[in-house]
Design a protein around this motif. Structure first.
Motif, PDB file in Angstrom:
ATOM      1  N   ARG A  23      30.700  19.977  48.961  1.00  0.00           N
ATOM      2  CA  ARG A  23      31.539  20.772  48.073  1.00  0.00           C
ATOM      3  C   ARG A  23      30.773  22.002  47.603  1.00  0.00           C
ATOM      4  O   ARG A  23      29.649  21.898  47.121  1.00  0.00           O
ATOM      5  CB  ARG A  23      32.004  19.938  46.874  1.00  0.00           C
ATOM      6  CG  ARG A  23      32.956  18.830  47.261  1.00  0.00           C
ATOM      7  CD  ARG A  23      33.509  18.096  46.076  1.00  0.00           C
ATOM      8  NE  ARG A  23      32.568  17.097  45.573  1.00  0.00           N
ATOM      9  CZ  ARG A  23      32.878  16.204  44.635  1.00  0.00           C
ATOM     10  NH1 ARG A  23      34.082  16.200  44.107  1.00  0.00           N
ATOM     11  NH2 ARG A  23      31.984  15.330  44.234  1.00  0.00           N
ATOM     12  N   THR A  24      31.387  23.159  47.729  1.00  0.00           N
ATOM     13  CA  THR A  24      30.794  24.420  47.289  1.00  0.00           C
ATOM     14  C   THR A  24      31.824  25.185  46.468  1.00  0.00           C
ATOM     15  O   THR A  24      33.006  24.829  46.447  1.00  0.00           O
ATOM     16  CB  THR A  24      30.338  25.284  48.487  1.00  0.00           C
ATOM     17  OG1 THR A  24      31.460  25.476  49.372  1.00  0.00           O
ATOM     18  CG2 THR A  24      29.210  24.599  49.247  1.00  0.00           C
ATOM     19  N   GLN A  25      31.361  26.241  45.794  1.00  0.00           N
ATOM     20  CA  GLN A  25      32.288  27.040  44.993  1.00  0.00           C
ATOM     21  C   GLN A  25      32.008  28.518  45.160  1.00  0.00           C
ATOM     22  O   GLN A  25      30.903  28.929  45.520  1.00  0.00           O
ATOM     23  CB  GLN A  25      32.222  26.659  43.515  1.00  0.00           C
ATOM     24  CG  GLN A  25      31.019  27.207  42.757  1.00  0.00           C
ATOM     25  CD  GLN A  25      31.040  26.841  41.289  1.00  0.00           C
ATOM     26  OE1 GLN A  25      31.315  25.711  40.913  1.00  0.00           O
ATOM     27  NE2 GLN A  25      30.744  27.805  40.426  1.00  0.00           N
ATOM     28  N   SER A  26      33.034  29.310  44.899  1.00  0.00           N
ATOM     29  CA  SER A  26      32.930  30.770  44.934  1.00  0.00           C
ATOM     30  C   SER A  26      33.760  31.347  43.774  1.00  0.00           C
ATOM     31  O   SER A  26      34.937  30.969  43.632  1.00  0.00           O
ATOM     32  CB  SER A  26      33.458  31.312  46.263  1.00  0.00           C
ATOM     33  OG  SER A  26      33.437  32.725  46.283  1.00  0.00           O
ATOM     34  N   PRO A  27      33.148  32.199  42.925  1.00  0.00           N
ATOM     35  CA  PRO A  27      31.755  32.628  42.903  1.00  0.00           C
ATOM     36  C   PRO A  27      30.811  31.438  42.676  1.00  0.00           C
ATOM     37  O   PRO A  27      31.211  30.435  42.090  1.00  0.00           O
ATOM     38  CB  PRO A  27      31.704  33.601  41.725  1.00  0.00           C
ATOM     39  CG  PRO A  27      33.119  34.013  41.470  1.00  0.00           C
ATOM     40  CD  PRO A  27      33.939  32.833  41.832  1.00  0.00           C
ATOM     41  N   THR A  28      29.573  31.579  43.119  1.00  0.00           N
ATOM     42  CA  THR A  28      28.621  30.486  43.017  1.00  0.00           C
ATOM     43  C   THR A  28      28.229  30.227  41.564  1.00  0.00           C
ATOM     44  O   THR A  28      28.342  31.107  40.699  1.00  0.00           O
ATOM     45  CB  THR A  28      27.353  30.804  43.824  1.00  0.00           C
ATOM     46  OG1 THR A  28      26.791  32.027  43.341  1.00  0.00           O
ATOM     47  CG2 THR A  28      27.685  30.952  45.297  1.00  0.00           C
ATOM     48  N   ALA A  29      27.780  29.012  41.311  1.00  0.00           N
ATOM     49  CA  ALA A  29      27.286  28.657  39.979  1.00  0.00           C
ATOM     50  C   ALA A  29      26.134  29.586  39.610  1.00  0.00           C
ATOM     51  O   ALA A  29      25.284  29.905  40.444  1.00  0.00           O
ATOM     52  CB  ALA A  29      26.820  27.208  39.966  1.00  0.00           C
ATOM     53  N   GLY A  30      26.127  30.031  38.364  1.00  0.00           N
ATOM     54  CA  GLY A  30      25.087  30.949  37.911  1.00  0.00           C
ATOM     55  C   GLY A  30      25.490  32.403  37.962  1.00  0.00           C
ATOM     56  O   GLY A  30      24.761  33.261  37.454  1.00  0.00           O
ATOM     57  N   THR A  31      26.641  32.698  38.579  1.00  0.00           N
ATOM     58  CA  THR A  31      27.108  34.084  38.624  1.00  0.00           C
ATOM     59  C   THR A  31      27.315  34.604  37.199  1.00  0.00           C
ATOM     60  O   THR A  31      27.867  33.916  36.353  1.00  0.00           O
ATOM     61  CB  THR A  31      28.427  34.188  39.414  1.00  0.00           C
ATOM     62  OG1 THR A  31      28.195  33.798  40.766  1.00  0.00           O
ATOM     63  CG2 THR A  31      28.983  35.596  39.389  1.00  0.00           C
ATOM     64  N   CYS A  68      28.244  39.269  25.048  1.00  0.00           N
ATOM     65  CA  CYS A  68      29.559  39.237  25.704  1.00  0.00           C
ATOM     66  C   CYS A  68      29.419  38.879  27.183  1.00  0.00           C
ATOM     67  O   CYS A  68      30.157  39.377  28.032  1.00  0.00           O
ATOM     68  CB  CYS A  68      30.290  40.568  25.536  1.00  0.00           C
ATOM     69  SG  CYS A  68      32.091  40.421  25.805  1.00  0.00           S
ATOM     70  N   THR A  69      28.439  38.019  27.497  1.00  0.00           N
ATOM     71  CA  THR A  69      28.247  37.559  28.862  1.00  0.00           C
ATOM     72  C   THR A  69      28.143  36.032  28.881  1.00  0.00           C
ATOM     73  O   THR A  69      27.924  35.395  27.855  1.00  0.00           O
ATOM     74  CB  THR A  69      26.966  38.156  29.493  1.00  0.00           C
ATOM     75  OG1 THR A  69      25.820  37.728  28.729  1.00  0.00           O
ATOM     76  CG2 THR A  69      27.025  39.670  29.509  1.00  0.00           C
ATOM     77  N   ALA A  70      28.302  35.468  30.067  1.00  0.00           N
ATOM     78  CA  ALA A  70      28.163  34.021  30.259  1.00  0.00           C
ATOM     79  C   ALA A  70      27.752  33.776  31.698  1.00  0.00           C
ATOM     80  O   ALA A  70      27.946  34.627  32.581  1.00  0.00           O
ATOM     81  CB  ALA A  70      29.458  33.289  29.942  1.00  0.00           C
ATOM     82  N   SER A  71      27.173  32.612  31.950  1.00  0.00           N
ATOM     83  CA  SER A  71      26.787  32.213  33.298  1.00  0.00           C
ATOM     84  C   SER A  71      27.796  31.200  33.812  1.00  0.00           C
ATOM     85  O   SER A  71      28.091  30.214  33.131  1.00  0.00           O
ATOM     86  CB  SER A  71      25.377  31.611  33.285  1.00  0.00           C
ATOM     87  OG  SER A  71      24.967  31.249  34.587  1.00  0.00           O
ATOM     88  N   LEU A  72      28.341  31.443  34.997  1.00  0.00           N
ATOM     89  CA  LEU A  72      29.366  30.555  35.555  1.00  0.00           C
ATOM     90  C   LEU A  72      28.773  29.176  35.820  1.00  0.00           C
ATOM     91  O   LEU A  72      27.735  29.040  36.461  1.00  0.00           O
ATOM     92  CB  LEU A  72      29.931  31.146  36.840  1.00  0.00           C
ATOM     93  CG  LEU A  72      31.171  30.453  37.418  1.00  0.00           C
ATOM     94  CD1 LEU A  72      32.362  30.632  36.475  1.00  0.00           C
ATOM     95  CD2 LEU A  72      31.505  31.006  38.791  1.00  0.00           C
ATOM     96  N   ALA A  73      29.442  28.159  35.318  1.00  0.00           N
ATOM     97  CA  ALA A  73      28.954  26.785  35.476  1.00  0.00           C
ATOM     98  C   ALA A  73      29.202  26.284  36.893  1.00  0.00           C
ATOM     99  O   ALA A  73      29.925  26.888  37.687  1.00  0.00           O
ATOM    100  CB  ALA A  73      29.654  25.878  34.468  1.00  0.00           C
ATOM    101  N   ASN A  74      28.586  25.130  37.197  1.00  0.00           N
ATOM    102  CA  ASN A  74      28.815  24.450  38.478  1.00  0.00           C
ATOM    103  C   ASN A  74      29.994  23.497  38.302  1.00  0.00           C
ATOM    104  O   ASN A  74      29.903  22.497  37.609  1.00  0.00           O
ATOM    105  CB  ASN A  74      27.557  23.686  38.892  1.00  0.00           C
ATOM    106  CG  ASN A  74      27.693  23.041  40.256  1.00  0.00           C
ATOM    107  OD1 ASN A  74      28.777  23.025  40.844  1.00  0.00           O
ATOM    108  ND2 ASN A  74      26.604  22.515  40.788  1.00  0.00           N
ATOM    109  N   TYR A  75      31.100  23.822  38.952  1.00  0.00           N
ATOM    110  CA  TYR A  75      32.323  23.035  38.799  1.00  0.00           C
ATOM    111  C   TYR A  75      32.587  22.123  39.999  1.00  0.00           C
ATOM    112  O   TYR A  75      33.623  21.467  40.042  1.00  0.00           O
ATOM    113  CB  TYR A  75      33.523  23.959  38.606  1.00  0.00           C
ATOM    114  CG  TYR A  75      33.464  24.797  37.352  1.00  0.00           C
ATOM    115  CD1 TYR A  75      33.713  24.242  36.107  1.00  0.00           C
ATOM    116  CD2 TYR A  75      33.164  26.151  37.412  1.00  0.00           C
ATOM    117  CE1 TYR A  75      33.658  25.011  34.951  1.00  0.00           C
ATOM    118  CE2 TYR A  75      33.111  26.932  36.267  1.00  0.00           C
ATOM    119  CZ  TYR A  75      33.361  26.363  35.038  1.00  0.00           C
ATOM    120  OH  TYR A  75      33.303  27.127  33.905  1.00  0.00           O
ATOM    121  N   THR A  76      31.664  22.077  40.960  1.00  0.00           N
ATOM    122  CA  THR A  76      31.934  21.326  42.191  1.00  0.00           C
ATOM    123  C   THR A  76      32.137  19.837  41.933  1.00  0.00           C
ATOM    124  O   THR A  76      32.896  19.180  42.654  1.00  0.00           O
ATOM    125  CB  THR A  76      30.798  21.515  43.206  1.00  0.00           C
ATOM    126  OG1 THR A  76      29.540  21.129  42.609  1.00  0.00           O
ATOM    127  CG2 THR A  76      30.712  22.961  43.658  1.00  0.00           C
TER     128      THR A  76
END
Length: 252
Positions: free
Chosen positions: A110-118, A85-93
């Protein structure tokens, strides 16, 4: 907005003096000259007296970009949760589109928050912010939703084969066997998984000896389900009845 500016007149901020009178000031590049791009522009101020004698000085004009870039976020995205029931946040930049008046698109950071891999966990929605920063240090943001989705069906284990005793009329009421099944899921606690008897429904009337197949279903909180089956043997344990009434004999 086109990364351009018109050079103003700086004669009012320059000073000139002459031993025999006044001096006329002029500048180069001329007032109204169109400047483009960030950086430094050297400006020369020239003082000319009545005798035609000149003197000059120079100073720098810094061309400053104060216009933030534009950024457009992608449509809502989905992150599929795994067996834990978990996943790693992708890089959407790379999905966001950006533009700027002075910085080429490829050079905008370009950056994102939360960071990719969260690490993400549980079903729900995570709001992601994309940030675009141009060469002048100006930045803009946009946001979009990432839906954390449970795409894994639960497991269900049916009970062992059961027997059901037939009663009067060679019939019986089928009980609800769903509580005898065990079910697990990656995102739904076992106690919250809905277990139902699909067919035949609990409370159905069954008749005659033989074997029937019962189907149970487990449904998790995301609406995903799995079924299992087992058999129920209908058993007749009632002895037959044989009776005789009073008998008579008439002789001749």
């Amino acid at each position: 907005s086109s990364c351009q500016a018109t050079l103003p007149s700086y004669t009012s901020v320059a000073t000139a003096s002459d031993n025999c009178g006044t001096a006329t000031l002029s500048q180069s590049p001329a007032v109204g000259t169109l400047l483009s791009g960030t950086g430094t522009q050297l400006v020369t101020m020239t003082a000319t007296d009545a005798a035609g004698l000149t003197s000059s000085c120079t100073f720098n004009v810094t061309k400053v970009d104060n216009t933030p870039p534009t950024i457009t976020c992608p449509a809502s995205q989905t992150a599929n949760l795994n067996v834990s029931c978990t996943a790693s946040l992708a890089n959407y930049t790379t999905l966001g589109s950006v533009s700027d008046n002075c910085t080429a698109g490829a050079s905008i950071v370009r950056t994102q928050s939360p960071t990719a891999g969260t690490a993400l966990s549980g079903v729900g929605v995570t709001v992601v912010t994309l940030i675009a920063t141009d060469g002048g240090g100006n930045s803009s943001t946009c946001t979009f939703n990432v839906t954390r989705a449970d795409v894994i069906v639960p497991t269900i284990t049916c009970p062992a084969a059961q027997s059901l005793e037939l009663g009067t009329g060679c019939a019986a009421t089928l009980p609800d066997y769903s509580s005898l099944a065990t079910a697990t899921d990656n995102c739904t606690a076992s106690g919250s998984i809905v277990k139902t008897q699909v067919s035949p429904a609990a409370g159905s009337t069954v008749t005659m000896t033989g074997v029937i197949t019962v189907t149970l279903r487990a449904t998790d909180a995301s609406g995903r389900s799995k079924t299992c089956t087992f058999t129920v043997t209908k058993v007749d344990n009632t002895s037959p009845f044989c009776g005789a009434g009073p008998q008579g004999y008439a002789g001749g």
